[in-house]
Design a protein around this motif. Structure first.
Motif, PDB file in Angstrom:
ATOM      1  N   LEU A   5      58.567  26.947 -66.798  1.00  0.00           N
ATOM      2  CA  LEU A   5      60.015  26.814 -66.622  1.00  0.00           C
ATOM      3  C   LEU A   5      60.323  25.702 -65.624  1.00  0.00           C
ATOM      4  O   LEU A   5      61.158  24.834 -65.876  1.00  0.00           O
ATOM      5  CB  LEU A   5      60.586  28.120 -66.080  1.00  0.00           C
TER       6      LEU A   5
ATOM      7  N   TRP B 235      60.287  31.952 -57.017  1.00  0.00           N
ATOM      8  CA  TRP B 235      61.394  30.998 -56.861  1.00  0.00           C
ATOM      9  C   TRP B 235      61.524  30.616 -55.384  1.00  0.00           C
ATOM     10  O   TRP B 235      61.665  29.436 -55.041  1.00  0.00           O
ATOM     11  CB  TRP B 235      62.646  31.673 -57.432  1.00  0.00           C
TER      12      TRP B 235
ATOM     13  N   CYS C  75      67.958  26.743 -63.073  1.00  0.00           N
ATOM     14  CA  CYS C  75      67.031  27.200 -64.093  1.00  0.00           C
ATOM     15  C   CYS C  75      66.648  28.656 -63.865  1.00  0.00           C
ATOM     16  O   CYS C  75      66.626  29.470 -64.783  1.00  0.00           O
ATOM     17  CB  CYS C  75      65.828  26.270 -64.062  1.00  0.00           C
ATOM     18  N   MET C  76      66.383  29.025 -62.605  1.00  0.00           N
ATOM     19  CA  MET C  76      65.967  30.398 -62.314  1.00  0.00           C
ATOM     20  C   MET C  76      67.131  31.358 -62.453  1.00  0.00           C
ATOM     21  O   MET C  76      66.959  32.485 -62.901  1.00  0.00           O
ATOM     22  CB  MET C  76      65.376  30.494 -60.906  1.00  0.00           C
TER      23      MET C  76
ATOM     24  N   GLU D 276      67.824  39.771 -67.066  1.00  0.00           N
ATOM     25  CA  GLU D 276      66.446  40.273 -67.048  1.00  0.00           C
ATOM     26  C   GLU D 276      66.486  41.777 -66.765  1.00  0.00           C
ATOM     27  O   GLU D 276      67.026  42.211 -65.761  1.00  0.00           O
ATOM     28  CB  GLU D 276      65.633  39.539 -65.979  1.00  0.00           C
TER      29      GLU D 276
ATOM     30  N   LEU E 248      59.605  37.117 -60.030  1.00  0.00           N
ATOM     31  CA  LEU E 248      60.087  35.758 -60.309  1.00  0.00           C
ATOM     32  C   LEU E 248      60.914  35.228 -59.144  1.00  0.00           C
ATOM     33  O   LEU E 248      60.837  34.047 -58.790  1.00  0.00           O
ATOM     34  CB  LEU E 248      60.898  35.751 -61.607  1.00  0.00           C
TER      35      LEU E 248
ATOM     36  N   GLU F 239      54.574  31.424 -66.817  1.00  0.00           N
ATOM     37  CA  GLU F 239      55.950  31.311 -67.289  1.00  0.00           C
ATOM     38  C   GLU F 239      56.791  30.560 -66.272  1.00  0.00           C
ATOM     39  O   GLU F 239      57.534  29.637 -66.625  1.00  0.00           O
ATOM     40  CB  GLU F 239      56.536  32.716 -67.524  1.00  0.00           C
TER      41      GLU F 239
ATOM     42  N   THR G 181      62.017  21.755 -67.159  1.00  0.00           N
ATOM     43  CA  THR G 181      63.466  21.804 -67.239  1.00  0.00           C
ATOM     44  C   THR G 181      64.090  20.521 -66.677  1.00  0.00           C
ATOM     45  O   THR G 181      63.498  19.844 -65.832  1.00  0.00           O
ATOM     46  CB  THR G 181      64.001  23.023 -66.466  1.00  0.00           C
TER      47      THR G 181
ATOM     48  N   ARG H 159      69.515  31.101 -64.537  1.00  0.00           N
ATOM     49  CA  ARG H 159      69.672  31.329 -65.970  1.00  0.00           C
ATOM     50  C   ARG H 159      68.591  32.290 -66.483  1.00  0.00           C
ATOM     51  O   ARG H 159      68.860  33.190 -67.255  1.00  0.00           O
ATOM     52  CB  ARG H 159      69.577  29.985 -66.703  1.00  0.00           C
ATOM     53  N   ARG H 160      67.370  32.083 -65.979  1.00  0.00           N
ATOM     54  CA  ARG H 160      66.256  32.939 -66.442  1.00  0.00           C
ATOM     55  C   ARG H 160      66.469  34.396 -66.014  1.00  0.00           C
ATOM     56  O   ARG H 160      66.198  35.329 -66.776  1.00  0.00           O
ATOM     57  CB  ARG H 160      64.939  32.414 -65.870  1.00  0.00           C
TER      58      ARG H 160
END
Ligand code: SF4
Ligand code: SF4
Ligand code: SF4
Lengths: 179, 265
Positions: free
Chosen positions: B224, B256, B235-236, B243, B252, B220, B228, B238-239
């Protein structure tokens, strides 16, 4: 009595509709392992990992093929094959309706070509592994063009021989130099 | 049972090497069975024959008759004696000690009867297939009509198997044989990401989350990061906003960090 009926009505029906309606399996359910043969490089990592020996592989050197076989009757749906597969070729699906009347239908097979060594002609690895290794090298930044395929398609013994010959020449250890 | 049985024992036949030979049904009984399946207008009674399994299969059989799956709504009842049974469920890999009791149960059940191999052990010996003390599957000793694979089969798979044994549902699974095509080529995952970075991310995710989940999380993250248009940080962020699983968020975040470290060089 009425109270009891009310409790029953509130609780609703617990029984699953299956087999009259599809049965929704829970997330992460491990069902039938499905092989995508186009993606498989016949590396046998799954065969080694399979704790039940449901996955087996056999070489037919006369034919130049290697056959992968999954016996669903022996599989314990542990997912070890999916974990170790380097190319994501085998994935456990939510499929659970696997009962059969004919035992042969439990066998899932796939046949792959073996690579003949460019020098000695002996089969030594699955052909698809060669292409995959070249792609991996490209991904890690080594420039490998298709012209060098013959180098990769040589068996370890022939590679060793070629290296010794090359080094002998480059270090002037030819026969004249030794005398 | 001490020592080999006499080879002439018709109740438990063996070949000249002492291996068990499966019992057979006469054609007459096979025809009767077809008739029974065609117009069975009553409940089907099931007797469980444990041939040396781990008890996992028994638990799932009983799960199949609990209210959630309720096999009894189809009239499928588990009975206490083989003399009442229409269906015999053989679980376990058939240990040497359990062969004779299993054969006696088979013989005690009235004809026509349906035999089912239940679980990986019953179908082929399962994880016990190469043990010295098992014969490796119920089809080694009795004629089997339906095989239900699984270790153990889930209650839903059990219901499906029963329905197949009674001829109500058709078999879905077919044997397959795929052949490598000329142009087949395995695709390398995440080609936009350098191999050593991918390996580092996958290792870390697997270290933190365990092998199978780790791979899914690494996948995943790499998807991502490579698909992107945003920067990795945006991006991270936003992810990770919203969560709800703190463990997943932590893993994650760790990936990152590694990704950001690589980007800084
Ligand atoms: S799920 Fe487990 S038992 Fe089944 S094929 Fe994969 S590794 Fe083997
Ligand atoms: S591990 Fe994957 S690529 Fe290797 S043989 Fe098994 S399925 Fe094929
Ligand atoms: S198939 Fe699995 S659950 Fe069933 S008896 Fe064998 S080991 Fe136990």
């Amino acid at each position: 009595m009425l109270k009891l009926f009310k409790i029953i009505a509130d609780a609703g029906e617990a029984t699953a509709k299956y087999p009259f309606a599809p049965f929704p399996v829970s997330p992460g359910f491990r069902g039938k392992p499905e092989l995508n043969a186009a993606q498989c490089i016949a590396c046998a990592a799954c065969t080694t990992a399979c704790p039940a020996n449901a996955l087996t592989m056999g070489n037919d050197t006369a034919d130049g093929t290697r056959t992968w076989q999954l016996n669903l009757g022996r599989c314990i749906f542990c997912g070890r094959c999916e974990e170790v597969c380097p190319t994501h070729a085998i994935v456990l699906t939510p499929e659970f309706e696997l009962a059969v009347a004919n035992k042969a239908d439990l066998l899932q097979k796939a046949t792959f070509r073996l690579q003949q060594c460019e020098q000695c002609g002996q089969p030594f690895a699955p052909a698809k592994e060669i292409g995959y290794v070249m792609d991996l090298l490209r991904q890690s930044g080594v420039a490998v063009d298709e012209a060098r395929r013959a180098e990769f398609a040589s068996c370890p013994a022939c590679k060793r021989k070629a290296t010794v010959t090359r080094d002998a020449v480059s270090q002037h250890l030819s026969q004249e130099a030794e005398q | 049972m001490n020592g080999p049985l006499p080879l002439s024992n018709p109740m438990a036949p063996r070949d000249e090497r002492g291996m068990p030979v499966p019992l057979t049904e006469s054609e007459h009984i096979a025809a009767l069975k077809g008739k029974l399946l065609k117009d069975i207008q009553r409940s089907a009674y099931v007797y469980r024959v444990d041939c040396g399994g781990c008890n996992g299969c028994e638990i799932e059989i009983f799960a199949a008759i609990t209210p959630v799956f309720d096999a009894e709504r189809f009239g499928i009842k588990v009975v206490a004696s083989p003399r009442h049974a229409d269906i015999l469920l053989f679980t376990g890999a058939v240990t040497r000690a359990m062969r004779m009791p299993a054969l006696r149960a088979w013989q005690a059940a009235p004809d026509p009867k349906i035999s089912v191999s239940y679980g990986a052990c019953g179908c082929s010996g399962g994880i016990f297939h190469d043990l010295y003390c098992v014969w490796g599957g119920s089809d080694k000793i009795v004629p089997v009509d339906v095989y239900i694979p699984g270790c153990p089969p889930t209650p839903a798979a059990t219901l499906y198997g029963f329905a197949m044994a009674l001829g109500l549902l058709d078999q879905k699974l077919k044997g397959t044989h795929q052949i490598e095509g000329e142009a087949d080529r395995a695709v390398v995952a995440h080609p936009a990401i350098a191999l050593d970075v991918r390996v580092e991310i996958e290792r870390e995710a697997r270290r933190l989350a365990g092998y199978r989940a780790g791979r899914l999380i690494a996948d995943e993250f790499l998807t991502l990061a490579s698909e992107t248009d945003l920067t990795l940080d945006e991006c991270m962020k936003r992810r990770l906003s919203g969560e709800e699983d703190p463990r997943l968020a932590e893993i994650l975040t760790r990936l990152w960090d590694i990704g950001a470290g690589v980007a800084r060089g």
